[in-house]
Design a protein around this motif. Sequence first.
Motif, mmCIF file in Angstrom:
data_model
loop_
_atom_site.group_PDB
_atom_site.id
_atom_site.type_symbol
_atom_site.label_atom_id
_atom_site.label_comp_id
_atom_site.label_asym_id
_atom_site.label_seq_id
_atom_site.Cartn_x
_atom_site.Cartn_y
_atom_site.Cartn_z
ATOM 1 N N ASP A 375 0.787 -1.354 -0.048
ATOM 2 C CA ASP A 375 0.072 -0.193 -0.029
ATOM 3 C C ASP A 375 0.917 1.391 0.018
ATOM 4 N N ARG A 389 8.329 -6.319 12.367
ATOM 5 C CA ARG A 389 8.769 -7.448 11.244
ATOM 6 C C ARG A 389 9.953 -7.921 11.381
ATOM 7 N N THR B 90 -8.135 -12.327 14.139
ATOM 8 C CA THR B 90 -8.748 -11.303 15.023
ATOM 9 C C THR B 90 -8.658 -11.695 16.596
ATOM 10 N N LEU B 95 -0.623 -8.739 15.518
ATOM 11 C CA LEU B 95 0.030 -9.286 14.306
ATOM 12 C C LEU B 95 0.475 -7.991 13.549
ATOM 13 N N GLY B 96 -0.153 -6.606 13.493
ATOM 14 C CA GLY B 96 0.473 -5.686 12.551
ATOM 15 C C GLY B 96 -0.275 -6.201 11.154
ATOM 16 N N MET B 97 -0.648 -5.039 10.400
ATOM 17 C CA MET B 97 -1.124 -5.427 9.150
ATOM 18 C C MET B 97 -0.333 -4.572 8.178
ATOM 19 N N PRO B 98 -0.166 -5.006 6.831
ATOM 20 C CA PRO B 98 -0.611 -6.337 6.258
ATOM 21 C C PRO B 98 -0.022 -7.677 6.975
ATOM 22 N N PHE B 99 -0.468 -8.688 7.269
ATOM 23 C CA PHE B 99 -0.014 -9.992 7.513
ATOM 24 C C PHE B 99 0.022 -11.085 6.634
ATOM 25 N N LYS B 100 1.100 -11.339 6.417
ATOM 26 C CA LYS B 100 1.363 -12.461 5.330
ATOM 27 C C LYS B 100 1.749 -13.814 5.773
ATOM 28 N N PHE B 128 -2.650 -13.142 1.940
ATOM 29 C CA PHE B 128 -2.148 -11.599 2.304
ATOM 30 C C PHE B 128 -3.328 -10.925 3.135
ATOM 31 N N GLY B 130 -5.485 -7.978 5.200
ATOM 32 C CA GLY B 130 -5.252 -6.702 5.606
ATOM 33 C C GLY B 130 -4.728 -5.548 4.481
ATOM 34 N N SER B 131 -4.642 -6.007 3.175
ATOM 35 C CA SER B 131 -4.221 -4.965 2.121
ATOM 36 C C SER B 131 -5.408 -4.990 1.001
ATOM 37 N N ASP B 132 -5.860 -3.740 0.889
ATOM 38 C CA ASP B 132 -6.832 -3.512 -0.394
ATOM 39 C C ASP B 132 -6.055 -3.382 -1.733
ATOM 40 N N SER B 133 -4.573 -3.325 -1.677
ATOM 41 C CA SER B 133 -3.911 -3.002 -2.956
ATOM 42 C C SER B 133 -3.912 -4.241 -3.811
ATOM 43 N N CYS B 135 -1.851 -4.694 -5.736
ATOM 44 C CA CYS B 135 -0.338 -5.113 -5.504
ATOM 45 C C CYS B 135 -0.093 -6.613 -4.807
#
Lengths: 425, 425
Positions: A375, A389, B90, B95-100, B128, B130-133, B135
């Motif tokens: 993003d 991370r 949840t 975890l922090g986003m994005p989480f892969k 993947f 928490g990302s709307d990208s 990408c």
Amino acid sequence: MLITPRTLSGFKDYMPEEALQKENLLQTCIPIFRSFGFMPIQTPHLEYAEILSKQGSEEIQKEMYRFTDHGGREVALRFDQTVPLARFVTQHKNLGMPFKRYAIGNVFRGERAQKGRYREFTQCDFDFVGSDSVCADAEIVQVIDTCMQALDVGAFCIAFNHRKILDGIAQMVDVAQNLPAVLRAIDKLDKIGKEGVESELRNIGLSHEQIARFFDFVLLEAKGEKIGTMLADALQKADNPTFQQGVHELQQFYTLLQALGICTNRLRLAFSIARGLGYYTGIVYETTLDSHPELGSVCSGGRYDNLTQNFATEKLSGVGASIGIDRLLAALEHRPKTQNQKTLVVAMELEYLAYCAKAAATLRAKGMVVELYPDIVRLKKALQYANTRGYDRVAIVGSDEFAQQTITFKDMQSGEQHSKSIDSL
Amino acid sequence: MLITPRTLSGFKDYMPEEALQKENLLQTCIPIFRSFGFMPIQTPHLEYAEILSKQGSEEIQKEMYRFTDHGGREVALRFDQTVPLARFVTQHKNLGMPFKRYAIGNVFRGERAQKGRYREFTQCDFDFVGSDSVCADAEIVQVIDTCMQALDVGAFCIAFNHRKILDGIAQMVDVAQNLPAVLRAIDKLDKIGKEGVESELRNIGLSHEQIARFFDFVLLEAKGEKIGTMLADALQKADNPTFQQGVHELQQFYTLLQALGICTNRLRLAFSIARGLGYYTGIVYETTLDSHPELGSVCSGGRYDNLTQNFATEKLSGVGASIGIDRLLAALEHRPKTQNQKTLVVAMELEYLAYCAKAAATLRAKGMVVELYPDIVRLKKALQYANTRGYDRVAIVGSDEFAQQTITFKDMQSGEQHSKSIDSL
């Protein structure tokens, strides 16, 4: 209506760092198993309950996850991988013997939940089926020794004994009819000490004299080069044939271990070792870490002559061991994590994403771990993410970098920055 | 009373060769996942039934292995790894986003048993969160592409589409209220052909005109470099905003795939692709092998915007894919097995065992797979064993070899023999 996200009591999630370490640990052992000619097999987690019944202790049977499936079958989740192995080797007739397999999988026991004990846990077993040769016993110990060295867990000790030694002692002390209770008592020596064992033996009904004679044998132990002498002395000391047979087999075993190049300093013979499980009948062993004695044995095993008794009349013996994955992970917990250098690539504008993606692909092709932040965020947020991370450096592409076809690398430790042209990556 | 050794209907044992190939396949993919910054996690096989309910299709719910545990809890075996992922992200707040993450594990579905379908099977997922990208979508396809190439399964094709394309077409043809049934019908295009789909659509109640207009859009497809033109044409052809949004996102996605260096010849855009599962909401994809079209998709995935809807009010989207391990194994089944050279060491007398064990250890230290035959048997039996197990050569130690400190190597293919001194190994 939202559901509260939670795991069952006694079950756990492996978080990324821990799961990574577990994976690395197994990937260290697998090539070793293979190099000795062990092959993997996988059996289902779910079996007919009947297959798993009449096996293991009464406690294990009570703890088994049993239920009726859609087809009305009585089924159960496996509680170990040894009973499925016995089922496997009798079901598949054309395996050819000896059959050497390793198996890594989860097993289930509905034990009372307590710290460090889980109701689902991973077993990593390697077994040698269908050979009565002491060479097979020695090879299992060689595999343990090789794995423990490769895992880099520091100094360790493989302690061993023979069940016939304990059987012989029990005969000599005349407590053979109480053998299971006596074994249970002596098995606790490390935990409750000599006095504790003594009091348990008294409760079982052993006389003062019997206990003295019992301890006279059972407390014998030797490390390293003294093992040979201890065995020779023991042979002199006792004229019980079961005991003597145990000593003879231990002598062959010890000679083979030396021939295999196993450093004797890591070996310990202790006549008190019983290994709880009822099914062992021959040589048994356990492995402790010098730096973590409190973890108990991280790898144990032995020979069991009655592997397939519930499934076939033909006798098949087995010898094998199990690596305690979770205990080893606990020992490795505070180790600094050594990993490949990790880079986070960050695009400051949407139109630089493709440029960044290409740079990431180039770095990755060189064997690096490279994550592309997907993003468009403020640099501060991306740096925070890299920090959480554990990324070693961040590669930034803003308007200057994009215009000049460069990338700015920021070292997360030192904070230093430098630029590189995209062509030089 | 003996118990008949058998597995449950719909469950299978992985025999050594197959388990080895499965392990190799996963060990090829794991370093790739890691190189993109994906980390492993592991969740329990058993979850609260409540966690797994209200998820997946009605069929999946019916097929779930549910039971009451020792503590009276309603529990169930997981039927996929996506619902546990939703629970995981949840439950663990930091975890922090994005989480892969990637996850390799077994799942359970009490389906009607049929050839090639099992009630327990392995899923290998990478997602993947928490990302709307777009990408992130492109990266998932890049990981698929990288894995498929590394697995060396020959030519393959990654076909993709966007759920908004189908939503838009449904709106334009005015069948949006029948969308699930329409999607189910079009999903079968490969299996039942255009006529079959037409007949299903007629049954749903679509008019001749609607079906013609539906096909006019839904049958559009392009491979390789023609994808760009197809997208531009589609944009001209339809003025539905949902459809147009789908096309725009596909254009960005396709541009990124090219920037990532993915060979466009392996890409196919087909507006008919729906991917059965109800939860996809964005770009979807599936991978087929040119040499094994009958296997269907060996790796598929897509974007789902409602990952955590049952567990949290905060919306978290996901994009990910799943590698069909068992289908890939089926494709690799008839491949010649390429393995390290394997040697079986055989001692003709008991007193040569230690000598042989040492030789085996020396060869093994050079990276070879070396098995030491643990018993003293006739040479013929050992050669048979070597043959069954696929050993390339047998190293024999008899009285001559022992006296001269040599080993005789016999090539199992050619039958040729030659001697080597033990020091030269």
